[in-house]
Design an enzyme around this catalytic site. Sequence first.
Site, PDB file in Angstrom:
ATOM      1  N   SER A  60       3.244  19.796  12.035  1.00  0.00           N
ATOM      2  CA  SER A  60       3.512  18.630  11.190  1.00  0.00           C
ATOM      3  C   SER A  60       3.357  18.988   9.723  1.00  0.00           C
ATOM      4  O   SER A  60       2.449  19.720   9.345  1.00  0.00           O
ATOM      5  CB  SER A  60       2.547  17.507  11.549  1.00  0.00           C
ATOM      6  OG  SER A  60       2.502  16.533  10.527  1.00  0.00           O
ATOM      7  N   GLY A  62       2.970  16.881   6.418  1.00  0.00           N
ATOM      8  CA  GLY A  62       2.815  15.548   5.825  1.00  0.00           C
ATOM      9  C   GLY A  62       2.773  15.630   4.317  1.00  0.00           C
ATOM     10  O   GLY A  62       3.005  16.689   3.744  1.00  0.00           O
ATOM     11  N   GLU A  64       0.104  15.057   2.513  1.00  0.00           N
ATOM     12  CA  GLU A  64      -1.184  15.587   2.056  1.00  0.00           C
ATOM     13  C   GLU A  64      -1.622  16.849   2.773  1.00  0.00           C
ATOM     14  O   GLU A  64      -2.432  17.597   2.252  1.00  0.00           O
ATOM     15  CB  GLU A  64      -2.285  14.536   2.265  1.00  0.00           C
ATOM     16  CG  GLU A  64      -2.221  13.394   1.286  1.00  0.00           C
ATOM     17  CD  GLU A  64      -2.810  12.117   1.847  1.00  0.00           C
ATOM     18  OE1 GLU A  64      -3.638  12.202   2.760  1.00  0.00           O
ATOM     19  OE2 GLU A  64      -2.419  11.047   1.380  1.00  0.00           O
ATOM     20  N   LYS A  81      -5.801  21.523  10.492  1.00  0.00           N
ATOM     21  CA  LYS A  81      -5.204  20.681   9.450  1.00  0.00           C
ATOM     22  C   LYS A  81      -5.583  21.230   8.086  1.00  0.00           C
ATOM     23  O   LYS A  81      -6.765  21.323   7.745  1.00  0.00           O
ATOM     24  CB  LYS A  81      -5.705  19.235   9.620  1.00  0.00           C
ATOM     25  CG  LYS A  81      -5.021  18.253   8.679  1.00  0.00           C
ATOM     26  CD  LYS A  81      -5.314  16.814   9.091  1.00  0.00           C
ATOM     27  CE  LYS A  81      -4.672  15.827   8.136  1.00  0.00           C
ATOM     28  NZ  LYS A  81      -4.924  14.421   8.516  1.00  0.00           N
ATOM     29  N   ASP A 193      -6.696   3.338   8.063  1.00  0.00           N
ATOM     30  CA  ASP A 193      -5.266   3.670   8.018  1.00  0.00           C
ATOM     31  C   ASP A 193      -4.738   3.728   9.446  1.00  0.00           C
ATOM     32  O   ASP A 193      -3.902   4.556   9.794  1.00  0.00           O
ATOM     33  CB  ASP A 193      -5.053   4.997   7.291  1.00  0.00           C
ATOM     34  CG  ASP A 193      -3.578   5.268   6.972  1.00  0.00           C
ATOM     35  OD1 ASP A 193      -2.782   4.306   6.950  1.00  0.00           O
ATOM     36  OD2 ASP A 193      -3.227   6.439   6.766  1.00  0.00           O
ATOM     37  N   TYR A 197       1.208   5.261  13.927  1.00  0.00           N
ATOM     38  CA  TYR A 197       1.472   6.601  13.400  1.00  0.00           C
ATOM     39  C   TYR A 197       0.262   7.513  13.590  1.00  0.00           C
ATOM     40  O   TYR A 197       0.403   8.721  13.758  1.00  0.00           O
ATOM     41  CB  TYR A 197       1.790   6.550  11.904  1.00  0.00           C
ATOM     42  CG  TYR A 197       3.172   6.038  11.603  1.00  0.00           C
ATOM     43  CD1 TYR A 197       4.209   6.927  11.327  1.00  0.00           C
ATOM     44  CD2 TYR A 197       3.442   4.674  11.602  1.00  0.00           C
ATOM     45  CE1 TYR A 197       5.485   6.465  11.051  1.00  0.00           C
ATOM     46  CE2 TYR A 197       4.716   4.197  11.328  1.00  0.00           C
ATOM     47  CZ  TYR A 197       5.735   5.097  11.063  1.00  0.00           C
ATOM     48  OH  TYR A 197       6.991   4.639  10.797  1.00  0.00           O
ATOM     49  N   ASN A 198      -0.912   6.934  13.503  1.00  0.00           N
ATOM     50  CA  ASN A 198      -2.133   7.742  13.542  1.00  0.00           C
ATOM     51  C   ASN A 198      -2.865   7.650  14.877  1.00  0.00           C
ATOM     52  O   ASN A 198      -4.084   7.754  14.939  1.00  0.00           O
ATOM     53  CB  ASN A 198      -3.044   7.366  12.374  1.00  0.00           C
ATOM     54  CG  ASN A 198      -2.512   7.932  11.067  1.00  0.00           C
ATOM     55  OD1 ASN A 198      -1.837   8.970  11.071  1.00  0.00           O
ATOM     56  ND2 ASN A 198      -2.790   7.262   9.970  1.00  0.00           N
ATOM     57  N   ASP A 210      -6.334  11.367  12.095  1.00  0.00           N
ATOM     58  CA  ASP A 210      -6.115  11.168  10.650  1.00  0.00           C
ATOM     59  C   ASP A 210      -7.201  10.285  10.038  1.00  0.00           C
ATOM     60  O   ASP A 210      -6.919   9.186   9.552  1.00  0.00           O
ATOM     61  CB  ASP A 210      -4.718  10.549  10.447  1.00  0.00           C
ATOM     62  CG  ASP A 210      -4.156  10.857   9.063  1.00  0.00           C
ATOM     63  OD1 ASP A 210      -4.860  11.531   8.282  1.00  0.00           O
ATOM     64  OD2 ASP A 210      -3.030  10.418   8.773  1.00  0.00           O
TER      65      ASP A 210
HETATM   66  N1  LIG Z   1      -5.698  17.063  16.894  1.00  0.00           N
HETATM   67  C1  LIG Z   1      -4.372  17.135  16.937  1.00  0.00           C
HETATM   68  N2  LIG Z   1      -3.742  17.599  18.027  1.00  0.00           N
HETATM   69  C2  LIG Z   1      -2.391  17.690  18.074  1.00  0.00           C
HETATM   70  N3  LIG Z   1      -1.577  17.337  17.069  1.00  0.00           N
HETATM   71  C3  LIG Z   1      -2.154  16.880  15.948  1.00  0.00           C
HETATM   72  C4  LIG Z   1      -3.560  16.732  15.813  1.00  0.00           C
HETATM   73  N4  LIG Z   1      -3.829  16.247  14.576  1.00  0.00           N
HETATM   74  C5  LIG Z   1      -2.635  16.072  13.981  1.00  0.00           C
HETATM   75  N5  LIG Z   1      -1.615  16.449  14.797  1.00  0.00           N
HETATM   76  C6  LIG Z   1      -0.159  16.395  14.521  1.00  0.00           C
HETATM   77  O1  LIG Z   1       0.059  16.305  13.131  1.00  0.00           O
HETATM   78  C7  LIG Z   1       0.612  15.036  12.786  1.00  0.00           C
HETATM   79  C8  LIG Z   1       0.019  14.538  11.482  1.00  0.00           C
HETATM   80  O2  LIG Z   1      -1.381  14.437  11.583  1.00  0.00           O
HETATM   81  P1  LIG Z   1      -2.195  13.433  10.666  1.00  0.00           P
HETATM   82  O3  LIG Z   1      -3.644  13.732  10.879  1.00  0.00           O
HETATM   83  O4  LIG Z   1      -1.745  12.027  10.918  1.00  0.00           O
HETATM   84  O5  LIG Z   1      -1.803  13.926   9.212  1.00  0.00           O
HETATM   85  P2  LIG Z   1      -1.049  13.242   7.983  1.00  0.00           P
HETATM   86  O6  LIG Z   1      -2.099  13.164   6.946  1.00  0.00           O
HETATM   87  O7  LIG Z   1       0.044  14.175   7.645  1.00  0.00           O
HETATM   88  O8  LIG Z   1      -0.542  11.872   8.410  1.00  0.00           O
HETATM   89  C9  LIG Z   1       0.308  14.155  13.985  1.00  0.00           C
HETATM   90  O9  LIG Z   1       1.232  13.089  14.117  1.00  0.00           O
HETATM   91  C10 LIG Z   1       0.444  15.142  15.131  1.00  0.00           C
HETATM   92  O10 LIG Z   1       1.804  15.393  15.429  1.00  0.00           O
HETATM   93 MG   LIG Z   2      -1.144  10.448   9.686  1.00  0.00          MG
END
Ligand SMILES: Nc1ncnc2c1ncn2[C@@H]1O[C@H](COP(=O)(O)OP(=O)(O)O)[C@@H](O)[C@H]1O
Ligand SMILES: [Mg+2]
Length: 268
Positions: A60, A62, A64, A81, A193, A197-198, A210
């Site tokens: 992913s 994003g 941030e 992340k 949040d 989506y999260n 997230d």
């Molecule tokens: N622990 C995890 N395991 C698998 N995929 C993850 C995990 N954390 C994040 N992702 C993937 O990354 C994407 C974005 O993560 P997120 O934490 O929501 O970050 P952002 O700040 O970009 O919204 C999620 O929708 C998922 O596809």
């Molecule tokens: Mg997110």
Amino acid sequence: MSDNEDFFEEELREPTKSDRLLKGKEYREVWEGVFDVKTLEAVEILKRRKVIEDLYWVVSTGKEADVFYAKSPKDEDLAVKIYRIHTSRFKRIEIYTLGDKRFGKFKSPIKAKWGWARREFKNLKLAWDAGVHVPRPIAICRNIVVMEFIGKNGTPAPQLKDVTEIENPEKVFETLINDIETLYKKAKIVHADLSPYNILYHNGIAYIIDMAQGVRISHEYALRFLYRDLYYIVSYFSAFLDELPSPDELYKRITGKEPDYIIKHFVK
Ligand SMILES: Nc1ncnc2c1ncn2[C@@H]1O[C@H](COP(=O)(O)OP(=O)(O)O)[C@@H](O)[C@H]1O
Ligand SMILES: [Mg+2]
């Protein structure tokens, strides 16, 4: 999880005198350059500490952060992340950090990003320790958060927003509301949040992700965020269930109070 083994963080050095002599764009560029090197270093540190064996691919990108699929030396799947510095969402960010004493004064953009990673890790840990369905937090190093991978063969589980069929929506809904309640009552935080989506839907379980913008329940806006989180979850599930409690009822169940006008009108 054992803190000593898995959890480590370090202090970021203050900008030196020569850093401070640089102005504006030049200053930013220098710090951006440093950030990239620092990020690569952090990956090396995590490898040396036997947290990560290898980073495989980006799952992913994003605004941030980028999330990578990785493996531990024990062959466990990991989500890594990495917060990026090249964003301009500080306005949005400020509202969450204002009044939260845990995450006070980050001056440089690097410090801000390290702060966000640390904040996400700490919120994840509070949630995990309280028994909420979140990815298990594994390590934090600078702007990098390492956690359990929710998904299979390097493919993340779908976000709830993309899920069109849920086998037992009552149960998934109730578990999610229980998790929001546990976050509030036991972990003493509000996600702030939360939306489809999260949330990742995996093996019939809704995993909350997230968590960087999560706030303590003492935060000035905590109750507004809580109401908004509940509102989005109820809206989503209304496509699956005919009878649902209202956000007002759920809010009352969790806080023991009626939501007032300001709290309810925070949802746009
Ligand atoms: N622990 C995890 N395991 C698998 N995929 C993850 C995990 N954390 C994040 N992702 C993937 O990354 C994407 C974005 O993560 P997120 O934490 O929501 O970050 P952002 O700040 O970009 O919204 C999620 O929708 C998922 O596809
Ligand atoms: Mg997110």
